[in-house]
Design an enzyme around this catalytic site. Structure first.
Site, PDB file in Angstrom:
ATOM      1  N   GLY A  46       8.106 -25.832 -40.388  1.00 43.27           N
ATOM      2  CA  GLY A  46       7.688 -25.521 -39.016  1.00 43.27           C
ATOM      3  C   GLY A  46       8.623 -24.548 -38.342  1.00 43.27           C
TER       4      GLY A  46
ATOM      5  CG  LEU B  82      12.455 -26.816 -47.001  1.00 43.38           C
ATOM      6  CD1 LEU B  82      11.692 -25.504 -47.053  1.00 43.38           C
ATOM      7  CD2 LEU B  82      11.897 -27.816 -48.015  1.00 43.38           C
TER       8      LEU B  82
ATOM      9  CE1 TYR C 248       5.266 -35.529 -30.776  1.00 42.28           C
ATOM     10  CE2 TYR C 248       6.431 -36.936 -29.220  1.00 42.28           C
ATOM     11  CZ  TYR C 248       6.430 -35.887 -30.115  1.00 42.28           C
ATOM     12  OH  TYR C 248       7.583 -35.186 -30.364  1.00 42.28           O
TER      13      TYR C 248
ATOM     14  N   GLY D 164      10.078 -21.983 -31.666  1.00 40.33           N
ATOM     15  CA  GLY D 164      10.754 -23.122 -31.060  1.00 40.33           C
ATOM     16  C   GLY D 164      11.968 -23.629 -31.813  1.00 40.33           C
ATOM     17  CB  ILE D 165      13.086 -27.107 -32.415  1.00 42.61           C
ATOM     18  CG1 ILE D 165      13.226 -27.524 -30.943  1.00 42.61           C
ATOM     19  CG2 ILE D 165      14.144 -27.814 -33.263  1.00 42.61           C
ATOM     20  CD1 ILE D 165      12.924 -28.984 -30.692  1.00 42.61           C
ATOM     21  N   GLY D 166      12.259 -25.081 -34.728  1.00 47.36           N
ATOM     22  CA  GLY D 166      12.340 -24.700 -36.135  1.00 47.36           C
ATOM     23  C   GLY D 166      12.908 -23.308 -36.331  1.00 47.36           C
TER      24      GLY D 166
END
Length: 239
Positions: free
Chosen positions: A15, A12, A162, A19-21
């Site tokens: 996001g 799983l 952040y 990009g990274i996901g």
């Protein structure tokens, strides 16, 4: 030599629409896994939908909004598999790396809701569903964080929302690494490096392919995962 190959498993990734996901999804598919990829708006996740058509039966796209606890609670029911072997909590927001002057209560709370509370509730929901952990084989919970959440590494200040949200995610992950041991789950933090993505406006030192390949190799090759924090180069990050 790899200690735990992640192939022919169910993974799983949150996001996942860019990009990274998205790169996690592509690389896990290339290793022969079944992948569940989440996006806030499934209909607009055009690249994921293309991958679904190219990987028949191997990729499921599920809706997930980390700002909505009910959406998180529904996530396990969106997964068409009895078990999930690996959960990668990748979804997050940057809050545009704001200065002291630009930081507000709203920015802080919105960032915490996605970057800290969201991954915790995803882990909670997945474990409670019985689909994640508790089996004979070791499961992995990998939370994608940032070195900007390292107290020891902070030498430039700023980025209050952040930094604080990722620092909070780090301590949440540490607690999960203790609380989920009896569920046979290894919990780990991953730092992707400074990656050229939309979130960084195309700036960075590495591309997403290099970053994700390195993070997956950490999950496969590091002798000990539970309660640890590594970057994509297998280097331990100071807390």
């Amino acid at each position: 030599m790899a200690t735990r190959l992640i192939d022919a498993k169910t993974v799983l990734v949150t996001g996942s629409n860019r990009g990274i996901g998205l790169q996690f999804v592509k690389q896990f598919l290339s290793k022969g896994n079944h992948v569940v990829a989440t996006a806030r708006n499934v209909d607009k996740a055009t690249e994921l939908q293309r991958l679904v058509s190219e990987n028949e039966g191997k990729l499921t796209v599920a809706p997930l909004d980390l700002c909505d606890p009910e959406s998180i609670a529904r996530l396990p029911s969106e997964i068409p598999f009895e078990r999930v072997d690996v959960v990668v909590n990748n979804a997050g927001v940057s809050a545009n790396f704001r200065s002291l002057e630009d930081t507000s209560s709203g920015v802080m709370m919105d960032t915490f809701r996605v970057n800290t509370v969201g991954p915790l509730l995803v882990a909670q929901a997945m474990v409670a569903s019985g689909k994640f952990g508790g089996g004979d084989d070791k499961a992995i919970l990998a939370n994608v964080t940032s070195k900007m959440g390292s107290i020891d590494d902070n030498g430039s200040g700023g980025s209050y929302a952040y930094r604080a949200s990722k620092c909070a995610l780090n301590i949440v992950t540490k607690s999960l690494s203790i609380d989920l041991q009896d569920k046979n789950i290894d919990t780990i933090l991953l730092h992707p490096g400074w990656v050229r993505t939309d979130m960084t406006n195309g700036r960075g030192l590495i591309d997403d392919v290099t970053s994700v390949k390195g993070m997956i190799s950490v999950l496969e090759d590091q002798p000990e995962l539970n309660g640890k924090w590594f970057d994509y180069k297998h280097e331990a990050i100071p807390w």
